[in-house]
Design a protein around this motif. Structure first.
Motif, short mmCIF file in Angstrom:
data_model
loop_
_atom_site.label_atom_id
_atom_site.label_comp_id
_atom_site.label_asym_id
_atom_site.label_seq_id
_atom_site.Cartn_x
_atom_site.Cartn_y
_atom_site.Cartn_z
N LEU A 197 0.82 -1.22 0.00
CA LEU A 197 0.00 0.00 0.00
C LEU A 197 0.85 1.27 0.00
CD1 LEU A 197 -2.73 -1.14 2.57
CD2 LEU A 197 -3.01 -0.90 0.09
N ASP A 198 2.18 1.08 -0.06
CA ASP A 198 3.12 2.21 -0.08
C ASP A 198 2.91 3.12 1.14
OD1 ASP A 198 5.21 3.70 -0.98
OD2 ASP A 198 4.15 4.64 -2.66
N LEU A 199 2.88 2.47 2.31
CA LEU A 199 2.63 3.20 3.56
C LEU A 199 3.96 3.46 4.28
CD1 LEU A 199 -0.34 1.06 4.94
CD2 LEU A 199 -0.46 3.49 4.29
N PRO A 200 4.24 4.70 4.63
CA PRO A 200 5.51 4.97 5.32
C PRO A 200 5.49 4.59 6.80
CG PRO A 200 4.28 7.01 4.99
CD PRO A 200 3.50 5.93 4.31
N LEU A 201 4.31 4.65 7.43
CA LEU A 201 4.20 4.41 8.88
C LEU A 201 3.11 3.37 9.17
CD1 LEU A 201 4.23 8.11 10.25
CD2 LEU A 201 6.17 6.54 10.11
N MET A 202 3.26 2.70 10.32
CA MET A 202 2.26 1.71 10.75
C MET A 202 2.11 1.79 12.27
SD MET A 202 0.23 -0.95 10.03
CE MET A 202 0.59 -1.26 8.32
N TRP A 203 0.89 1.67 12.74
CA TRP A 203 0.60 1.59 14.18
C TRP A 203 -0.02 0.22 14.44
CZ3 TRP A 203 -4.00 4.73 16.70
CH2 TRP A 203 -4.08 4.42 18.06
N VAL A 204 0.66 -0.58 15.28
CA VAL A 204 0.10 -1.87 15.69
C VAL A 204 -0.57 -1.68 17.04
CG1 VAL A 204 0.50 -4.31 16.13
CG2 VAL A 204 1.84 -3.16 14.39
N PHE A 205 -1.86 -1.86 17.03
CA PHE A 205 -2.72 -1.60 18.19
C PHE A 205 -3.03 -2.95 18.85
CE2 PHE A 205 -6.97 -1.16 20.01
CZ PHE A 205 -7.05 0.14 20.49
N TYR A 206 -2.27 -3.29 19.92
CA TYR A 206 -2.56 -4.52 20.66
C TYR A 206 -3.63 -4.20 21.71
CZ TYR A 206 1.54 -6.87 18.76
OH TYR A 206 2.46 -7.47 17.91
N TYR A 207 -4.64 -5.06 21.75
CA TYR A 207 -5.76 -4.85 22.67
C TYR A 207 -5.75 -5.97 23.70
CZ TYR A 207 -10.57 -3.92 24.14
OH TYR A 207 -11.69 -3.62 24.87
N ASN A 208 -5.70 -5.60 24.97
CA ASN A 208 -5.67 -6.57 26.07
C ASN A 208 -7.10 -7.04 26.37
OD1 ASN A 208 -5.66 -7.78 28.64
ND2 ASN A 208 -3.88 -6.57 29.30
N LYS A 209 -7.36 -8.32 26.09
CA LYS A 209 -8.72 -8.84 26.25
C LYS A 209 -9.14 -8.92 27.71
CE LYS A 209 -7.64 -12.36 23.58
NZ LYS A 209 -7.70 -13.66 22.89
N SER A 210 -8.19 -8.84 28.64
CA SER A 210 -8.54 -8.95 30.05
C SER A 210 -8.98 -7.63 30.66
CB SER A 210 -7.36 -9.48 30.86
OG SER A 210 -6.96 -10.73 30.37
N ASN A 211 -8.29 -6.53 30.27
CA ASN A 211 -8.61 -5.26 30.94
C ASN A 211 -8.79 -4.09 29.98
OD1 ASN A 211 -6.04 -4.65 30.11
ND2 ASN A 211 -5.12 -4.65 32.15
N SER A 212 -8.82 -4.35 28.66
CA SER A 212 -9.05 -3.31 27.64
C SER A 212 -7.95 -2.25 27.59
CB SER A 212 -10.42 -2.65 27.80
OG SER A 212 -11.43 -3.61 27.60
N ASN A 213 -6.75 -2.56 28.08
CA ASN A 213 -5.61 -1.67 27.80
C ASN A 213 -5.20 -1.84 26.34
OD1 ASN A 213 -5.46 -0.67 30.36
ND2 ASN A 213 -3.72 -1.91 31.00
#
Ligand code: SF4
Length: 294
Positions: A197-213
């Protein structure tokens, strides 16, 4: 000043840093949005299913097993793992993960709507051979969870000046606490999205299923395209897989728990699925908890 494509990364550090700092605001905006997210809304969870996957390279499969990739590139039929070998617990985790994906994508769309057109969010951005470039070269068929586009108005015309890819991953509480950076397989998966997609940046959003952090939009969760990973690891891997698909040679099995949900286990027949010590996945609370007290 813009950071829209991978080639835009080749700019003086001081201008690039300003744009990366702008991208790092995404997590703060999301946090502020959630504080006041009190209106009603609804969203739909769509699950494509294994059978609808086209032949080719699927980003979520590139780190698991080269044999699986070879089957996929040569268009072998995808068939669900036999029920007596299937990993029911993992399928339940996938279901929950899909629901969280739909929830977060919906939230990001509504967050951007509140920003009044300054940033737009595009979910499930499709990658297929029609895109040309890397996707056509390697026969990629996938979709990226999302792309944020930042807009600026110039002479009455809205122009993009910053693009950030977005990938959502769910983790159990203990797994989330162990994270110090994105997992290696997630770095590979997102590297393919960025190249296609020719994307310069990426954000990996990890979601904690136990406490929604969740993981912020700051390094190491926000990162630049890794050209080294792309050129020295992923492209050679894809080249070998295509070569194997053409010659009919199958690479050695890379067996593991993932065989329990591999759509090619019917033809691959890995030993792990019939190993006596494997046993069923734990999906139920210990039945002892249900005993009637006398
Ligand atoms: S069953 Fe296991 S070893 Fe065989 S192709 Fe699938 S993931 Fe690879």
């Amino acid at each position: 000043m813009r950071l829209v494509t991978i080639s835009d990364l080749e700019q003086p550090q001081h201008t690039k840093s300003l744009l990366i700092e702008r991208a790092m605001q995404l997590g703060k905006w999301y946090h502020e949005f959630k504080k006041t997210d009190t209106e009603g809304y609804e969203y739909t969870v769509r699950i494509g299913g294994d059978r609808t996957r086209k032949p080719g390279i699927h980003a979520s499969e590139i780190s698991r097993c080269s044999r699986l990739l070879t089957y996929s590139v040569r268009g072998e039929q995808r068939i669900a793992t036999e029920s007596n070998h299937a990993d029911a617990n993992m399928r339940m985790r996938f279901s929950l993960g899909n629901a969280v994906h739909a929830m977060v994508q919906n939230e990001m769309r509504r967050m951007c709507a509140r920003l009044g057109g300054a940033v737009s969010f595009h979910d499930e951005v499709k990658i297929s051979w029609e895109l040309g470039g890397v996707a056509a070269q390697w026969g990629v068929d996938s979709s990226c969870d999302g792309v944020f586009v930042f807009w600026i108005e110039v002479d009455g015309e809205a122009l993009p000046y910053l693009r950030v890819g977005f990938e959502i991953k769910t983790k159990s509480g203990p797994e989330f606490e162990k994270l110090v950076k994105p997992d290696d397989d997630h770095m590979e998966q997102t590297c393919l999205y960025m190249a296609a997609l020719d994307l310069p940046l990426m954000w990996v959003f990890y979601y904690n299923k136990s406490n929604s952090n969740w993981t912020s939009s700051e390094p190491p969760w926000l990162f630049q395209f890794d050209r080294h990973l792309w050129e020295t690891t992923l492209q050679p891997r894809f080249g070998a897989v295509h070569q194997n698909a053409q010659t009919g040679e199958l690479p050695p099995r890379q067996e593991g728990r993932h065989c329990g949900w591999c759509p090619y286990s019917w033809t691959c027949k890995p030993a792990i699925l019939t190993a006596p010590q494997r046993g069923p996945s734990p999906v139920l609370k210990n039945p002892g908890a249900l005993r009637v007290l006398r």
